[in-house]
Design an enzyme around this catalytic site. Structure first.
Site, PDB file in Angstrom:
ATOM      1  N   GLU A 153      15.724  66.214  23.588  1.00 19.72           N
ATOM      2  CA  GLU A 153      15.601  66.619  24.834  1.00 19.72           C
ATOM      3  C   GLU A 153      14.174  66.215  25.534  1.00 19.72           C
ATOM      4  OE1 GLU A 153      18.571  70.688  24.994  1.00 19.72           O
ATOM      5  OE2 GLU A 153      16.306  70.863  24.914  1.00 19.72           O
ATOM      6  N   GLU A 312      25.311  69.092  23.318  1.00 17.67           N
ATOM      7  CA  GLU A 312      25.066  70.369  22.970  1.00 17.67           C
ATOM      8  C   GLU A 312      25.806  71.181  24.165  1.00 17.67           C
ATOM      9  OE1 GLU A 312      21.164  71.645  22.825  1.00 17.67           O
ATOM     10  OE2 GLU A 312      20.463  70.284  21.672  1.00 17.67           O
TER      11      GLU A 312
END
Length: 673
Positions: A153, A312
């Site tokens: 991320e 995710e």
């Protein structure tokens, strides 16, 4: 060409982040047994494990990871192997405290969380390249390896650092981009407020100043920060390509417009072998499934329309919002399959087993604290079986009906200080326009303003304050060629340096819209205006009004009150073979629906009145056939019309005419022919 699909993965991806280092090895055997029971096909491993892999500088311990990868391989589970460069070890920061990032006000962050990195720091860059090299040398040809997962991320929670290393790096970047300090002065408009620089060495990051700083400098610093992070990704990616050929390299994006605003994903989409994304529902009272669809459409668009992968999401509640409700029964599968409908090649979760310690111990997981005698686990097993029945869709592509233009650089520029109204929010306009299109049952691609738009009968511009001359020419050519364009207020105003385009607003959109704007007239908090239109129809608006002067455009709705009473509010301009609509105020979804209904007629998009609200219908097509996904987000049973007969893949039943979709359920029909 690099591989673009996970190596050796012959099914849709299903699994999650697997962190066996949080558990004694006695648990690992139970983990793989449960993975087989649930139908897990791939897990992500090692993302936060640098301190375990290199417990001291230059001393490595790969034994535990060897055992994990071998165990997963023996049990038929593919591995998305992480480079753990998002969290350097404590010993690294002891040796290199200047690798911790500094905020604009001069505060240096401390070690103890994640993502606390100055991406310009040479010591961090060297250490990250080293651990990546060690992993690639050891596991580059491991039989379990499906793909590489670089970092985690990027841009969350820190995207920009303002330290001295970044200042020096910023000056080098400016020299590369502009060549001379005079060119920087010209681009930034430093003649204003006496900010002119005589040498590039005088330039610093946009640190804390007594009042608003130079907006063009701040915009360029966001570009620089994004480019610096991307440079670090490329370094790791190239190491992995060299030492582990034939294995795709990715990093997990966060394209949801409400979750990450610091990354230019148009640029990043060109750097990864496979686009992957993380998505979490923002449970703030809005219709969460609409934001989910938007994030999935945007991710697919960043991938250039190619299949991508949801890397995710959550089985139930998360732990980082003010209030974290559980997902309703059946919602996990519906959320997962909504991503699949919009192009994902599977559904992965954070994480496999719910943590007992640490900051995310209340974040849901595939194996919850309560173990297998829980609703979540039973739904996980059911979802695994459902995904296995959908393997035939692999490689197919989602079909879009319209395009929404979006540009992260414009969002960055719009978000800077001292704009006409703090109530105007570019993301809110994108959300609202998307919701209006969603409620008309249109599947949306997102596109860059300079992209080829000829395939779309309808293009919507919800909020593009910054537009280049090339983007303006692109939209004019699109309309002249027969396209239908809908533009929202405060678009086309400035160029790439945040300088107002010469002449009247809306700058590069004047010709295509057939109008000028004499003056912006934002409304005060709580103020509203009425619009009157065709056959006396009224619309309600707030936040923004404008003094619009038609110069070829026809008035469709007129301001009925306020300072702009009697002036055009919504216009339509015939140009060439197409038409361009302009909405000069902030309408809600109902008001936008009225405008889009008329624009849809121009675009020859037939209304889809037979579909109930919040029943989502999306198509994926390819060489393997055509697949219709119907997702019922309501509490009532629904029926969806089918173009022809087919087989419903989740139940195995034949379907024709009108497909029954139970409340909260999903149906996927492979159409005959």
């Amino acid at each position: 060409m690099p591989e673009t699909t996970p190596k050796g993965l012959t099914r849709l991806a299903f699994g999650g982040d697997y962190n066996p280092e949080q558990w004694p090895e006695s648990v690992w055997q139970e983990d793989v047994r449960l993975m087989r029971e649930a139908g897990v096909s791939m897990v992500s491993v090692g993302i936060f494990s640098w301190a375990l892999l290199e417990p001291d500088p230059g001393r490595y311990d790969f034994g535990w990871l060897d055992r994990v990868l071998d165990l997963l391989h023996e049990n038929g589970v593919r591995v998305d192997l992480g480079t753990p460069t998002v969290v350097p070890p404590a010993w690294f920061y002891d040796a290199h405290p200047d690798a911790l990032p500094v905020t604009a006000d001069g505060t240096r962050y401390a070690f103890g969380s994640r993502g606390a990195i100055c991406h310009s720091n040479a010591d961090y860059r060297a250490a990250a390249a080293n651990i990546t090299t060690k992993l690639a040398e050891r596991y580059g040809d491991h039989p379990a390896l499906a793909m590489w997962h670089v970092h985690n991320e990027y841009g969350v929670p820190v995207s920009a650092c303002y330290c001295e290393s970044c200042a020096a790096h910023f000056r080098r970047w400016l020299t590369t981009v502009y060549g001379t300090v005079d060119a920087v002065n010209e681009a930034w408009g430093t003649a204003f407020w006496g900010q002119r620089y005589s040498t590039v060495e005088q330039i610093n990051p946009p640190r804390l100043t007594p009042t608003v700083g130079n907006p063009a400098q701040a915009l360029d610093y966001r570009r620089f920060a994004d480019a610096t992070i991307r440079e670090n990704f490329r370094t790791e990616r190239d190491i992995l390509h060299r030492l582990s050929p034939g294995v795709p390299v990715t990093t997990n994006f966060m394209t949801a417009l409400s979750q990450c605003d610091s990354i230019d994903y148009w640029a990043w989409g060109r750097e990864v072998d496979l686009v992957t994304n993380d998505h979490y529902l923002i449970t703030d009272g809005r219709r969460t499934h609409v934001n989910l669809a938007m994030a999935a459409d945007l991710t697919r668009s960043v991938a250039g329309g190619a299949p991508w992968l949801l890397l995710e999401h959550s089985t139930s509640g998360v732990n980082w919002q003010p209030r974290n409700p559980a997902k309703a029964p059946g919602q996990m599968a519906r959320n997962s399959l909504a991503h699949v409908a919009r192009g994902s090649e599977g559904a992965m979760f954070f994480q496999w087993r719910q943590s007992r310690r640490g900051a995310e111990k209340f974040h849901s997981a595939m194996v919850p604290h309560g173990g297998t005698d829980t609703r979540v686990w039973r739904e996980v097993v059911e979802l695994g079986a459902a995904l296995e029945s959908l393997d035939a869709i692999r490689g197919t592509r989602t079909v879009a009906d319209a395009a929404v233009l979006w540009d992260w650089h414009s969002w960055w520029a719009q978000s800077l200080d001292w704009r006409p109204s703090e109530d105007h929010d570019a993301r809110e306009r994108a959300d609202t326009f998307y919701e209006a299109l969603y409620d008309r049952h249109l599947t949306v691609d997102f596109a860059h303003p300079e992209a080829d738009l000829s395939a779309y009968p309808l293009v919507v511009v919800p909020a593009l304050y910054l537009m280049t001359e090339a983007a303006g020419a692109n939209l004019k050519a699109y309309v002249e060629g027969g396209g239908t364009l809908v533009v929202s207020y405060f678009s086309g105003i400035v160029d790439e340096h945040d300088a107002v385009h010469e002449g009247a607003c809306p700058g590069v959109l004047r010709d295509v819209l057939g109008l000028t704007v004499e003056e912006f007239s934002p409304l005060l908090a709580g103020e509203r205006v009425r619009l009157t239109g065709p056959e006396g129809a009224e619309l309600d608006a707030d936040v923004w009004t404008e003094f619009v002067v038609p110069r070829g455009a026809e008035t469709v709705w007129t301001y009925a009150d306020g300072l702009t009473a009697g002036r055009p509010a919504v216009t339509r301009h015939r140009l060439g073979e197409g038409a361009a609509w302009y909405v000069s105020t902030r309408l809600g979804t109902e008001g936008l629906d009225a405008v889009l209904a008329l624009a849809g007629q121009d675009a020859r998009i037939a209304p889809r009145a037979g579909l109930p609200r919040d029943v989502e219908v999306v198509r994926r097509t390819g060489e393997r056939g055509s697949y219709l996904f119907a997702l019922n987000h309501t509490a009532s049973d629904a029926k969806v019309p089918l173009d022809g007969p087919g087989t419903e893949l989740l139940t195995g039943e034949r379907a024709a005419g009108r497909l029954a979709v139970p409340a909260g359920a999903v149906r996927v029909v492979r159409l005959d022919g």
